[in-house]
Structure formats: structure tokens, C-alpha cells
Design an enzyme around this catalytic site. Structure first.
Site, PDB file in Angstrom:
ATOM      1  N   VAL A   1       0.891  -1.274  -0.165  1.00 32.97           N
ATOM      2  CA  VAL A   1      -0.053   0.006   0.101  1.00 32.97           C
ATOM      3  C   VAL A   1       0.810   1.419  -0.053  1.00 32.97           C
ATOM      4  O   VAL A   1       1.879   1.118   0.542  1.00 32.97           O
ATOM      5  CB  VAL A   1      -0.960  -0.077   1.372  1.00 32.97           C
ATOM      6  CG1 VAL A   1      -1.621   1.281   1.435  1.00 32.97           C
ATOM      7  CG2 VAL A   1      -1.798  -1.048   1.256  1.00 32.97           C
ATOM      8  N   CYS A   2       0.534   2.408  -0.948  1.00 29.66           N
ATOM      9  CA  CYS A   2       1.020   3.566  -0.723  1.00 29.66           C
ATOM     10  C   CYS A   2      -0.185   4.685  -0.757  1.00 29.66           C
ATOM     11  O   CYS A   2      -1.301   4.163  -0.610  1.00 29.66           O
ATOM     12  CB  CYS A   2       2.116   3.603  -2.057  1.00 29.66           C
ATOM     13  SG  CYS A   2       1.333   3.899  -3.297  1.00 29.66           S
ATOM     14  N   ALA A   3       0.182   5.874  -1.138  1.00 34.28           N
ATOM     15  CA  ALA A   3      -0.558   7.040  -1.050  1.00 34.28           C
ATOM     16  C   ALA A   3      -1.750   6.781  -2.293  1.00 34.28           C
ATOM     17  O   ALA A   3      -3.052   6.945  -1.983  1.00 34.28           O
ATOM     18  CB  ALA A   3      -0.016   8.287  -1.004  1.00 34.28           C
TER      19      ALA A   3
END
Length: 376
Positions: free
Chosen positions: A71-73
Site C-alpha cells: 500500500v502507498c498513497a
């Protein structure tokens, strides 16, 4: 190339209490402010920049055969890291499509229960933000309470159910998320309700949500009874649905109580908050099921992903309802407050119709957790 997972699939895993491992590659300060949570969710934070040369920093922390969701932004950095991990021999790495931005917008419908004469009540759980909205249906008609701005979800749900959205209702002027109530009413030809005391600065037409003026959904005996319950805002109004459910807005949560400071009026409104919680709600049936507009803790998610509690039980176990001394209560709700929600002043202005930000800006304004509760 690594596989991806949609927010809907991740939501199902969390709601079904499945063991879920998240590798969050955002910067630590972003991660500390707001992350994916759930009772069976384990989250490891390793910033993207630490993994650019090699995924070695996480190799010893993770099993190469277990399922990992990166997961990232927005989904780009985590996709690259997921690809690198696959090359390093990890067999089940998935990238969360759209990242935390998409996660913040996902709404998961959960059935709360049946109503008189064949109606039903649903709770829409916004897992990435802790917002809760409601869909009340009966005899071909529906009311949506505390709608989020992603109104297509409610429109699609109404279409699936074969019902017409006749009413949209906000229990108060929201400060942590942009309301979809007015827009949804405009699109469906419905009536938008808002408490008048919260609407002194709004720039649009609305129907006043007032105690004593019931809203009937369908031709059945489902009465939406507004109950004036100030404290979080001066206009906060609860709804009693079908004599079974108490929609408390941001006044009472399962684990905490509403904060009175988001319009800068904590000292003025703390007395109202106490009166609502310690007098007005006390007169109601203990058997009413409390359905709040938010939740703050993963542990509040019950079976099937719903957030609810019996009113009588909350008077036994919710710490915010146990403070007999008035000065102690005042101190608790004016001093024991978390940081204010991201961009809350602009969110309030948007909900008043004073400003109309572009969609991308609205998404940025809503980034981060809801912070409508006094910390428990």
C-alpha cells in the site's frame, strides 16, 4: 508483474475478520497519522525510499509464501515495490489499487436489520475514514442519512434494491467529511434535510430537520423521528427509526462521545453535550440500538462489519457516560481532544455551500482519519 487487489476485496477481508498482512510503504509520519486497520490486520511500515535499491529491509520480517498487500498513497510506489518483491521470490504480493486515496473512498454496505412492514436498514461503512452512513428503505422509498460525497454508491444501491431515494438527511453540519446529502437529493429529486440551527450560514435551500416533525419513508410505519440533541454542534439532531434504532450522528459513539469544539465553541457547547448524553438520551428506551455517524477503533466493528450497540449497554460501559461530576466532564471534553480533522474549516465551508472545491481537492481535504470523538 505483481497482481493487484481492489479496495472492495480488501474491505471484505477486514469485515470477515480474515488474517491480513499490509506492507505500507508511505513515509512514517503519514503512516503514523492514518493507516489501514482491522481486528485481524497486521501492518508493517517500511518507507518506499528504504526499498528503492533492494527489498532486503523487509525480507527478514516477512514470509515469502504468505499473502502480502502493498500500500502507498495512490498505488504507484507500492506497485513498483510489489514487482521488486515478486522478483525477490515473494509469491503472493498484491498491490492495493489506488492506494490509501481509493481506500479512503470505499463504502461497504452492511445490513443492520429488518423494519416493520418489510422495510430494511443498512449501514454503509467507510472503513478508510471511519464514517458511517445509513440507507432506510420501505415500500419503494428510501432515505439516506449522513451521506458521503461518493453518491453513486447510494444511487447504485437504490437501483439494485428497486427503490427511489426520496429523502437525504444530515444529522448535523459535518466538519470531517464532505456531505453528499444535498447533491444526492438534487440528483434524485429528493428533499434534503439539515438542522436549522446548523444552517444559519448555508447558501442553498433545504428542509429543516426538526424535533416533532416526523419523516415517513414509504407507506409503512417507519417513522424517522428527529430528536434535538445538541453538543457536537448546536443543531445536532438524532433520529429514532422504527422505535428500534437511534441514529446519534456525532453525539454518541460506541466507544466514546462527540467533541464540542469543531466550530470553536467547546466552552459554549459542553453543557449542551452533557444535557443530551446525561438527560435527553437517558429518557429513551435502553433497548434502542445506537447507530453513530462515525467510529474510531477497529474493535468497534462487530459481526459482519457493522458498528452498533444497545443504548442501555453504553450507559454501563462507555467511559464518556460515566462522569458524574460536571466539572470533570467539562475538563474531559475540552482538554482531552485529539488534533482537529484535516482541513475541517474548509470542509465546513464546503458543506455550507460557501466554497466548491474541485473533486481532486475534495479528496485531499478528506485525507486522514475522522476525529469527531473525544479520545477514550
Amino acid at each position: 508483474m505483481s497482481q493487484s487487489v481492489a479496495t472492495k476485496e480488501l474491505a471484505k477481508k477486514i469485515i470477515n475478520n480474515e488474517k491480513t498482512l499490509i506492507l505500507d510503504v508511505r513515509n512514517t509520519d503519514e503512516f503514523d497519522n492514518w493507516k489501514i486497520e482491522g481486528e485481524n490486520v497486521e501492518v508493517i511500515n517500511e518507507p518506499y525510499f528504504n526499498l528503492l535499491d533492494s527489498v532486503d529491509p523487509v525480507v527478514d520480517k516477512l514470509d515469502k509464501d504468505q499473502e502480502i498487500i502493498a500500500v502507498c498513497a495512490k498505488g504507484g510506489s507500492s506497485e513498483m515495490i510489489a514487482d521488486m518483491m515478486e522478483e525477490a521470490g515473494f509469491s503472493q504480493v498484491y498491490n492495493l489499487e489506488g492506494g490509501m486515496k481509493a481506500w479512503s473512498e470505499h463504502l461497504e454496505p452492511v445490513k443492520i436489520g429488518d423494519l416493520s412492514d418489510g422495510g430494511a436498514l443498512y449501514q454503509f461503512v467507510r472503513l478508510g475514514k471511519g464514517c458511517l452512513s445509513y440507507f432506510i428503505e420501505s415500500d419503494g422509498e428510501a432515505a439516506v442519512v449522513d451521506a458521503n460525497r461518493m453518491i453513486d454508491v447510494y444511487e447504485d444501491f437504490a437501483k439494485e434494491r428497486g427503490v427511489q431515494i426520496k429523502y437525504t438527511i444530515d444529522t448535523h453540519l459535518h466538519a470531517d467529511h464532505i456531505s453528499g446529502g444535498r447533491m444526492l437529493a438534487e440528483k434524485t429529486g429528493g428533499t434534503y434535510y439539515l438542522p436549522e440551527k446548523d444552517a444559519t450560514e448555508v447558501t442553498f435551500d433545504f428542509a429543516g430537520l426538526e424535533e416533532g416533525k416526523d419523516i415517513t419513508v414509504g407507506r409503512t410505519s417507519i417513522q424517522v423521528q428527529p430528536l434535538y440533541s445538541p453538543g457536537h454542534t448546536i443543531g445536532s439532531t438524532s433520529l429514532i427509526v422504527d422505535d428500534q434504532y437511534l441514529l446519534t450522528g456525532d453525539i454518541l459513539f460506541v466507544r466514546s462521545i462527540g467533541r464540542p469544539d469543531l466550530a470553536g465553541k467547546a466552552e459554549d457547547w459542553v453543557g449542551d453535550l452533557r444535557n443530551t448524553l446525561y438527560s435527553r438520551y437517558k429518557e429513551l428506551s435502553d433497548n434502542l440500538v445506537v447507530l453513530p455517524a462515525h467510529y474510531s477503533f477497529a474493535e468497534e466493528l462487530g459481526k459482519g462489519g457493522s458498528v452498533s450497540a444497545r443504548l442501555g449497554d453504553l450507559y454501563q460501559r462507555n467511559a464518556g457516560l460515566q462522569v458524574e461530576d460536571e466539572n470533570e466532564f467539562r475538563k474531559m471534553v475540552t482538554e482531552n481532544l485529539p488534533p482537529q480533522p484535516n482541513a475541517y474549516e474548509d470542509i465546513r465551508k464546503t458543506n455550507m455551500g460557501k466554497i466548491t472545491p474541485e473533486v481532486e481537492e475534495q479528496k485531499e481535504m478528506e485525507t486522514g482519519p475522522n476525529r469527531c470523538a473525544v479520545e477514550g
